[in-house]
Scaffold this active site. Structure first.
Site, PDB file in Angstrom:
ATOM      1  N   HIS A  18     -35.466   3.223  15.164  1.00 32.82           N
ATOM      2  CA  HIS A  18     -35.299   3.631  13.762  1.00 32.82           C
ATOM      3  C   HIS A  18     -34.913   5.103  13.746  1.00 32.82           C
ATOM      4  O   HIS A  18     -35.651   5.926  14.290  1.00 32.82           O
ATOM      5  CB  HIS A  18     -36.615   3.473  12.984  1.00 32.82           C
ATOM      6  N   ARG A  20     -33.654   6.413  10.611  1.00 38.39           N
ATOM      7  CA  ARG A  20     -33.631   6.755   9.179  1.00 38.39           C
ATOM      8  C   ARG A  20     -32.232   7.203   8.752  1.00 38.39           C
ATOM      9  O   ARG A  20     -31.260   6.839   9.372  1.00 38.39           O
ATOM     10  CB  ARG A  20     -34.712   7.808   8.838  1.00 38.39           C
ATOM     11  N   LYS A 104     -30.956  -8.679  12.034  1.00 41.65           N
ATOM     12  CA  LYS A 104     -32.418  -8.526  12.063  1.00 41.65           C
ATOM     13  C   LYS A 104     -33.093  -9.368  10.986  1.00 41.65           C
ATOM     14  O   LYS A 104     -32.761  -9.254   9.806  1.00 41.65           O
ATOM     15  CB  LYS A 104     -32.767  -7.037  11.859  1.00 41.65           C
ATOM     16  N   HIS A 141     -38.617  -9.765  13.695  1.00 39.24           N
ATOM     17  CA  HIS A 141     -39.924  -9.143  13.478  1.00 39.24           C
ATOM     18  C   HIS A 141     -40.894 -10.306  13.311  1.00 39.24           C
ATOM     19  O   HIS A 141     -40.955 -10.927  12.254  1.00 39.24           O
ATOM     20  CB  HIS A 141     -39.929  -8.239  12.241  1.00 39.24           C
ATOM     21  N   HIS A 179     -40.586  -6.092  19.765  1.00 41.22           N
ATOM     22  CA  HIS A 179     -41.883  -5.410  19.926  1.00 41.22           C
ATOM     23  C   HIS A 179     -43.050  -6.396  20.030  1.00 41.22           C
ATOM     24  O   HIS A 179     -43.952  -6.380  19.204  1.00 41.22           O
ATOM     25  CB  HIS A 179     -42.133  -4.392  18.812  1.00 41.22           C
ATOM     26  N   ASP A 252     -38.969   1.136  19.481  1.00 42.88           N
ATOM     27  CA  ASP A 252     -39.432   1.034  18.100  1.00 42.88           C
ATOM     28  C   ASP A 252     -39.926   2.398  17.602  1.00 42.88           C
ATOM     29  O   ASP A 252     -40.854   2.477  16.790  1.00 42.88           O
ATOM     30  CB  ASP A 252     -40.521  -0.028  17.929  1.00 42.88           C
ATOM     31  N   HIS A 256     -42.027   8.888  10.471  1.00 40.67           N
ATOM     32  CA  HIS A 256     -42.394   9.053   9.064  1.00 40.67           C
ATOM     33  C   HIS A 256     -42.847  10.498   8.914  1.00 40.67           C
ATOM     34  O   HIS A 256     -43.273  11.118   9.894  1.00 40.67           O
ATOM     35  CB  HIS A 256     -43.549   8.127   8.678  1.00 40.67           C
ATOM     36  N   ALA A 268     -46.619   2.586   8.348  1.00 42.69           N
ATOM     37  CA  ALA A 268     -46.657   2.044   9.714  1.00 42.69           C
ATOM     38  C   ALA A 268     -45.495   2.610  10.514  1.00 42.69           C
ATOM     39  O   ALA A 268     -44.363   2.612  10.038  1.00 42.69           O
ATOM     40  CB  ALA A 268     -46.552   0.523   9.660  1.00 42.69           C
TER      41      ALA A 268
HETATM   42  O1  DOR Z   1     -44.478   0.278  12.719  1.00 39.88           O
HETATM   43  C1  DOR Z   1     -43.401  -0.061  12.275  1.00 39.88           C
HETATM   44  N1  DOR Z   1     -42.564   0.833  11.693  1.00 39.88           N
HETATM   45  N2  DOR Z   1     -43.053  -1.331  12.348  1.00 39.88           N
HETATM   46  C2  DOR Z   1     -41.938  -1.799  11.755  1.00 39.88           C
HETATM   47  O2  DOR Z   1     -41.701  -2.980  11.836  1.00 39.88           O
HETATM   48  C3  DOR Z   1     -41.078  -0.917  10.962  1.00 39.88           C
HETATM   49  C4  DOR Z   1     -41.226   0.481  11.363  1.00 39.88           C
HETATM   50  C5  DOR Z   1     -40.648   1.459  10.369  1.00 39.88           C
HETATM   51  O3  DOR Z   1     -39.508   1.254   9.927  1.00 39.88           O
HETATM   52  O4  DOR Z   1     -41.318   2.416  10.033  1.00 39.88           O
HETATM   53 ZN    ZN Z   2     -38.966  -1.473  14.339  1.00 44.39          ZN
END
Ligand code: DOR
Ligand code: ZN
Length: 348
Positions: A18, A20, A104, A141, A179, A252, A256, A268
């Site tokens: 990811h 962003r 996905k 997922h 994952h 993964d 954030h 998460a």
């Molecule tokens: O922990 C996670 N963060 N699991 C996910 O499936 C998505 C990801 C996110 O985009 O932050």
């Molecule tokens: Zn992910």
């Protein structure tokens, strides 16, 4: 230095990442581009990447945000976000684009930005048929969203309620179980045919669920699927270091802001791109399996996706380096995995 203090491997790829969007891209991309030649870019933006046109625009924003030194050495491999309304012609367009490499499947409500995901996988059967015919991988997922199912059982229940059926109904479909976190997932992937594989994160191999509650609640260890029991962590390490071609690296890494993690309802996701290959070196080293790292990190992924292996090499050294407490993330900061601690292995 003895051989085991230094290891040179083909440059790895990250098969689940990811990064962003917008101002956040330039904060995180250098960490991945420094270590990996390619990365499968997750499509779960606030406004998800549901079409080939959106994937192209997102890809251009990523390339624009890459520092010049990485523009030619790092390739973002784009993915489409499956919805109940995705149609077969969009899938064909994606395949013909040459830059979309997978689709996905987020069960609606399973994780970050998944509300537009799939609420009825049967509605997607024509799309899955097309993907099977064309060799387009489905990235899964694998968690059910039923709030009545215990959060630690959601992967297992997903296997029993959904994944087993999909594999049976689409026996030639390329499926990457993303994952994976449980022994059940390892067993499913091992017993399935060669078109079913899995990615494994470093954090699910480094931590068990106790890490969520060590001396207090630990939001920076919260991710989805959530960390599991020690027996599952061990099963993941065994699978990753087994030499099986079905398992490959997918960090993964999911950044954030500090504020949205350290919150009454924290997001998460764990940011691991700053040690994207180093954490795996530590895991394989501890398992006495450094000789299996290259296949896991650099061969099994491209072989599964039908892409060439990288030609360049990287060298990892057993040398500690500091991990920052935070790093700038857009206008805010992000707390990386093992903030304020050390990486056990470093890249030259
Ligand atoms: O922990 C996670 N963060 N699991 C996910 O499936 C998505 C990801 C996110 O985009 O932050
Ligand atoms: Zn992910």
């Amino acid at each position: 230095m003895t051989a085991s203090n230094k290891i040179t491997i083909t440059t790895p790829d990250d098969w689940h990442l990811h990064v962003r969007d917008q101002e956040f891209l330039s904060s995180v991309l250098p960490d991945s581009a420094k270590r990996f030649a390619r990365a499968i870019i997750m499509p779960n933006l606030t406004d998800p990447v549901t079409t080939t046109d959106r994937a192209e625009e997102y890809r251009n924003r990523i390339i624009d945000a890459l520092p010049n030194e990485y523009k030619l050495t790092f390739e973002p491999l784009m993915t489409l976000y499956l919805t109940n309304r995705t149609n077969a012609s969009e899938i064909k367009k994606a395949i013909n684009s040459g830059f979309v490499h997978a689709v996905k499947w987020y069960p609606a409500g399973a994780t970050t930005n998944s509300s537009q995901g799939v609420s009825d996988i049967v509605a997607c059967y024509e799309v899955l048929e097309t993907m099977q015919e064309e060799g387009m991988p489905l990235l899964v997922h694998g968690e059910v969203t039923d709030p009545n199912v215990d959060i630690f059982d959601r992967e297992k229940v997903f296997i029993d309620q959904f994944l087993t059926n999909i594999i049976k109904n689409f026996p030639k479909l390329k499926v990457v179980f993303e994952h994976i976190t449980t022994e059940h997932a390892v067993t499913l992937v091992e017993s399935a045919s060669s078109n079913v594989a899995a990615t494994i994160t470093a954090h699910h191999m480094l931590l068990n669920r106790n890490a969520l509650f060590k001396g207090g609640i630990r939001p920076h260890h919260y991710c989805l699927p959530v960390l599991k029991r020690e027996e599952h962590r061990k099963a993941l390490i065994k699978a990753a270091t087994s030499g099986s071609q079905k398992f490959f690296l997918g960090t993964d890494s999911a950044p954030h802001t500090k504020n949205t993690k350290e919150n009454a309802c924290g997001c998460a996701g764990i940011y691991t791109a700053h040690g994207g290959i180093e954490f795996y070196a530590e895991i394989f080293d501890k398992a006495d399996a450094l000789n299996k790292l290259e296949a896991f990190a650099s061969f099994n992924g491209p072989d599964f996706y039908g892409l060439p292996r990288n030609k360049s090499k990287i060298t990892l050294t057993r040398k500690q380096t500091d991990i920052a407490d935070t790093f700038p993330f857009g206008d805010e900061v992000c707390v990386p995995f093992r903030a304020g601690e050390k990486l056990a292995w470093s890249i030259d």
